[in-house]
Every structure is written in C-alpha cells, then in structure tokens.
Design an enzyme around this catalytic site. Structure first.
Site, PDB file in Angstrom:
ATOM      1  N   CYS A  71       0.841  -1.157  -0.086  1.00  0.00           N
ATOM      2  CA  CYS A  71      -0.158   0.045   0.195  1.00  0.00           C
ATOM      3  C   CYS A  71       0.791   1.257  -0.094  1.00  0.00           C
ATOM      4  O   CYS A  71       1.939   1.414   0.634  1.00  0.00           O
ATOM      5  CB  CYS A  71      -0.824  -0.140   1.232  1.00  0.00           C
ATOM      6  SG  CYS A  71      -2.009   1.351   1.284  1.00  0.00           S
ATOM      7  N   CYS A  80      -2.746  -1.133   9.244  1.00  0.00           N
ATOM      8  CA  CYS A  80      -2.118  -2.365   8.594  1.00  0.00           C
ATOM      9  C   CYS A  80      -0.558  -2.244   8.690  1.00  0.00           C
ATOM     10  O   CYS A  80       0.207  -2.631   7.999  1.00  0.00           O
ATOM     11  CB  CYS A  80      -2.337  -1.995   7.038  1.00  0.00           C
ATOM     12  SG  CYS A  80      -4.025  -2.225   6.720  1.00  0.00           S
ATOM     13  N   CYS A 160      -6.467   2.822  -0.255  1.00  0.00           N
ATOM     14  CA  CYS A 160      -6.373   1.802   0.790  1.00  0.00           C
ATOM     15  C   CYS A 160      -6.742   0.316   0.165  1.00  0.00           C
ATOM     16  O   CYS A 160      -7.874   0.339  -0.675  1.00  0.00           O
ATOM     17  CB  CYS A 160      -7.361   2.125   1.642  1.00  0.00           C
ATOM     18  SG  CYS A 160      -7.460   1.052   3.095  1.00  0.00           S
ATOM     19  N   TYR A 315     -23.887 -10.159  25.743  1.00  0.00           N
ATOM     20  CA  TYR A 315     -23.566  -9.285  24.976  1.00  0.00           C
ATOM     21  C   TYR A 315     -23.904  -9.459  23.546  1.00  0.00           C
ATOM     22  O   TYR A 315     -22.863  -9.580  22.616  1.00  0.00           O
ATOM     23  CB  TYR A 315     -21.993  -9.099  25.244  1.00  0.00           C
ATOM     24  CG  TYR A 315     -21.555  -9.172  26.570  1.00  0.00           C
ATOM     25  CD1 TYR A 315     -21.495  -8.163  27.377  1.00  0.00           C
ATOM     26  CD2 TYR A 315     -21.130 -10.544  27.261  1.00  0.00           C
ATOM     27  CE1 TYR A 315     -21.031  -7.908  28.729  1.00  0.00           C
ATOM     28  CE2 TYR A 315     -20.848 -10.402  28.849  1.00  0.00           C
ATOM     29  CZ  TYR A 315     -20.922  -9.246  29.410  1.00  0.00           C
ATOM     30  OH  TYR A 315     -20.520  -9.071  30.924  1.00  0.00           O
ATOM     31  N   GLU A 336     -28.236  -7.414  25.789  1.00  0.00           N
ATOM     32  CA  GLU A 336     -27.313  -6.249  25.350  1.00  0.00           C
ATOM     33  C   GLU A 336     -27.791  -4.981  25.703  1.00  0.00           C
ATOM     34  O   GLU A 336     -28.797  -4.606  25.931  1.00  0.00           O
ATOM     35  CB  GLU A 336     -27.469  -6.353  23.680  1.00  0.00           C
ATOM     36  CG  GLU A 336     -26.848  -4.895  22.918  1.00  0.00           C
ATOM     37  CD  GLU A 336     -25.335  -4.882  23.172  1.00  0.00           C
ATOM     38  OE1 GLU A 336     -24.835  -4.001  23.400  1.00  0.00           O
ATOM     39  OE2 GLU A 336     -24.743  -6.100  23.175  1.00  0.00           O
ATOM     40  N   ASP A 381     -19.858 -12.895  24.039  1.00  0.00           N
ATOM     41  CA  ASP A 381     -19.217 -12.270  23.125  1.00  0.00           C
ATOM     42  C   ASP A 381     -19.088 -10.829  23.558  1.00  0.00           C
ATOM     43  O   ASP A 381     -19.507 -10.117  23.231  1.00  0.00           O
ATOM     44  CB  ASP A 381     -20.055 -12.120  21.524  1.00  0.00           C
ATOM     45  CG  ASP A 381     -19.098 -11.765  20.432  1.00  0.00           C
ATOM     46  OD1 ASP A 381     -18.141 -11.316  20.745  1.00  0.00           O
ATOM     47  OD2 ASP A 381     -19.835 -11.525  19.559  1.00  0.00           O
ATOM     48  N   CYS A 408     -12.558 -10.704  21.204  1.00  0.00           N
ATOM     49  CA  CYS A 408     -11.859 -10.025  20.088  1.00  0.00           C
ATOM     50  C   CYS A 408     -10.455  -9.546  20.989  1.00  0.00           C
ATOM     51  O   CYS A 408      -9.654  -8.765  20.049  1.00  0.00           O
ATOM     52  CB  CYS A 408     -12.635  -9.007  19.707  1.00  0.00           C
ATOM     53  SG  CYS A 408     -13.139  -7.681  21.073  1.00  0.00           S
TER      54      CYS A 408
END
Length: 451
Positions: A71, A80, A160, A315, A336, A381, A408
């Site tokens: 890139c 990135c 991008c 969640y 949630e 989650d 995550c």
C-alpha cells in the site's frame, strides 16, 4: 539509559498485540509496531525498574522475512502494521501470541486448533470510519486515517487496499467536494469548526452502501448539491442511504447526538449464513462479513447437537450469533446494553422467521438476575475489555454445562479464563479466526465444559 535517550535495538521477540521486545542494559524494552528480526532506532519514553518503553523512530535494518508493503500509504497511515509480513507468517504470529497468553495465564489441558485465514486478504472491510483533518497545522484538508504515531494529524487514504474501490471513490469525492468549499475543519483543541468524521458501510453480499457525514452544529450547510453528486457516482455497489450526524461532543469520537436522513434510508442489509440482517448506521456488526461467516460457523461447530438446548447469548449486539445458532437450538435469549441494537435484533429475528429467540436490553450484570430459564449453553461475546468480574461470577453461577466464549481481545480472554477454570470449567478447545489481515488483531473462540 534514561527518558528521551535515542538508542539502536535488535528486536528479538513479540508480545501481544504488536509490541516488539529487545534488550538493552539488561532491561526488557518494548517497542510498538516493531517485529522480530528488525534493527530499530527508538526514543525512550518510559524507564521502569525492570523494563522500558520506546517509540519507533526508524527501521534501520529490516527482518529477513519481510516483504515489500502493498500500500502506498504504508508508514504514513497508522493502520495495517503487519503488511510487510507474509500472510502465512502473520497468521502464525497471531496464533502463537494467543496460545502464549493462555499458557502464561495457566490455562491447561486444552486442544489448540490453530487459526483460520480470512476468506479475503484484501478489500475485506465492510466499514471505514474516516476523520477530517490535515497532516500539518494549517495544511490542506485531508480525509482519512490518523497519521502513524500522531494523534491529531490525518492523512488521506484514497488508495487503501483493505477496502474495495467504492470506498476509495466515495472518500475521494467527498474530500474533493469540501476542498472546493469554504467550510471550516473542526479543531479538536479549540472545539470550533464543522467537518469531523465520515463513515462508509458496504454490505459484502447485497452490495448496499450507506454513507454518514458527521459534523458539529456550529454552521448551517446546504447538502443538496453533495447528495446529488454522491447519488450519481459510478459505483460497483448501490448507494441506498446518505445520512448526516450532528456531534458537538468534545471527544474525538463519533457520538450520535442527532441524525438526519438526507436521502434514502439509514440502514443497509447484509446476509450471513443464509440469514438477513438490517444494520443501522450505528449498529455494531463484524467488519469482515465473510470472516464473520467462518467465525460463527466455529460457534455452531462447538455447539454440536443443540436441538433440545436453551441458549443464552450475552453481549449479543444486534443478535447475529443468537439468530444463527437459533436454527439449531430450542430457544435463544439475548442480552445487550444498547437498546437500538436490541430493537434491531428483534426486528431481524422477525424478518428471518425465527420464533425461538428473543433479545432484551440492559446491563448483563443486572438483567441476568431476571432470567428464569436455565441455560444449557451460554455464549459470551463481550467487548474488548472482556466480561466484568461481577458479571462473570453471575454467569458462572448458572453452572451451564457448556460455555462458548468469542473474544476479540486475547489478553482479557486469558484473564477471564483464569476465573472460569477456578469455577470448575475445563477449557476444552481453542481456535483463532483472522478477521483483520495485516493488523495485529485476532478473534478466538473457546469451548468450555463444566467438570
């Protein structure tokens, strides 16, 4: 060695998420965005008794495994950071970091199934949140990402590679339009000005696009001409909505204080594993749609035969996982915090003809006390910070035979799993999913069984 010293260092190891590790004067030195094998010049920012932290100034010698960046924005844009690492090696680094964190936390006896690659390595994102700004104070208006290592500077990223060309064309069109207008840029120091952020979201399956211009309320600007320009762009996808969000909050984040639909609708529709989801402008949705299909398929695999099982989806966001698992569960109950997301979840479930799942709004810590059904499977989650210890204690008190944890953030995952093990659960299986190629981020799915 003291603060503000400039030294040269050989990076020998890596710690999550992307901290290179070297040694100098018998101290462990952490350097963000450096990778093993590089020789770097750094500025010492902090010195502690057993370690120091440095800011990367220059890569003097590249690692032997590195390749050319793909890139033109690399090194200027802050995203990135893994792109000079071959993709196979990227995945191995992420898998090793996750396993290393779990092993270090004392998580024992589990089967590690490695990492699944993203279905797309380029043009995989379905959402980008751009900032208006400039690279130098008083410089030309830019629209893009924050400059590497600079919180206030912004560089334009109209080529991008992790988004498709519709994103780049829309960004360039928006930027060129406002470069030709006498419209003030919002200043994050003085909190004066107008232009703040610009969000583009595009579904991978339906190709529907929604754009969102975020400004302050300090001036009134007629958007009619801009709307017509955007409507007439020659895109591969289909623009279905242009909305305008007003945000006078002093934080440099997108806060929805009021939203006006300038044209079309304020949502787009995406398809995941045969189900349709209406996603509003501010709803959370996995940014890699095809990767999300693989991630959720892992959850389904870990569930096994669940025809007669009650599932809690905690969640749950817009209920994506809950609705997907509802196809092979007896009932699904989701919780949630964000009311808008819950409203969307229930509408999507109705649209998909799912009558065995329901979603409620509230804090998991409080709402979980109101549930009377006994869960056979709990799906967690949580956000990046993980499950709050008090909420986790209540979750574990259900003594559900199975828990599936979708994470995550491997660091908060490892911290949560320590308490989960103490509560009598065995970590049976761990598998990673690369949702974010060329970045240090990675998802992990963990199967937990009550002993």
């Amino acid at each position: 060695m003291k603060k503000k010293d400039i030294i040269e260092l050989k990076i020998q190891d890596l710690e999550f998420p992307l901290k290179g590790v070297g040694y100098y004067e018998n101290k462990k030195i952490f350097v963000k965005n450096a990778i093993p094998g590089q020789v770097v010049r750094i500025l010492i920012k902090k010195v502690r008794k057993d370690h120091a932290e440095g800011k990367l100034l220059e890569v003097i010698e590249r690692a032997s495994t590195e390749v050319e960046s793909f890139c033109e924005h690399f090194g200027n844009c802050g995203g990135c950071s893994y792109q000079t690492i071959p993709y196979e090696k990227q995945m191995k680094m992420k898998a090793d970091l996750v396993k290393g964190l779990l092993d270090e936390a004392g998580i024992m006896g589990y089967e590690f199934l490695g990492i699944e690659p993203s279905p797309e390595v380029f043009a995989y994102r379905n959402k980008m949140e751009y900032s208006f700004g400039n690279e130098k104070k008083g410089g030309e208006l830019n629209l893009g990402m924050h400059k590497k290592g600079k919180f206030r500077d912004v560089v334009t990223v109209d080529h991008c590679k992790i988004v498709d060309e519709d994103f780049n064309m829309i960004l360039a069109t928006m930027l060129n339009y406002f470069r030709g207008k006498d419209v003030p840029l919002y200043n994050n120091k003085t909190h004066e000005g107008y232009l703040r952020h610009f969000i583009v979201r595009k579904a991978k399956k339906t190709k529907e696009i929604v754009i969102n211009l975020v400004t302050s309320t300090q001036i009134t600007f007629d958007m009619t001409e801009l709307v017509e320009i955007m409507k007439n762009l020659n895109l591969t996808g289909k623009l279905v909505g242009f909305i305008h969000t007003f945000n006078d909050n002093i934080a440099d984040t997108v806060v929805n204080e009021h939203t006006k639909v300038l044209w079309g609708q304020d949502f787009f529709t995406e398809e995941i594993l045969g189900l349709k989801f209406k996603i509003s402008a501010f709803s959370f949705f996995q940014t890699n749609s095809l990767g999300a299909e693989k991630l959720y398929s892992m959850v389904l695999d870990f569930m096994g035969d669940a025809d007669n099982k009650n599932v809690f989806d905690l969640y749950c966001g817009t209920g994506t996982i809950g609705q997907i698992v509802a196809k092979k569960a007896k009932t699904v109950m989701g919780i949630e915090l964000i009311e808008e997301a819950v409203e969307a979840a229930n509408k999507n479930a109705q649209m998909n003809g799912l009558k065995n799942c329901h979603f409620i709004a509230g804090d998991v810590l409080k709402k979980i006390d109101e549930l009377t059904t006994k869960p056979d499977i709990i799906i967690l989650d949580p956000p990046r910070v993980g499950v709050h210890p008090k909420a986790l204690k209540k979750v574990l008190a259900y003594r559900a035979p199975e828990i599936i944890y979708v994470s995550c953030n491997p660091r908060s995952l490892a911290e949560n799993l320590i308490d989960v093990q103490k509560a009598g659960y065995k970590v049976k299986t761990v598998k990673c999913m690369d949702m974010f190629p060329h970045t240090p981020h990675v998802e992990a799915v963990v199967q937990l069984i009550k002993k």
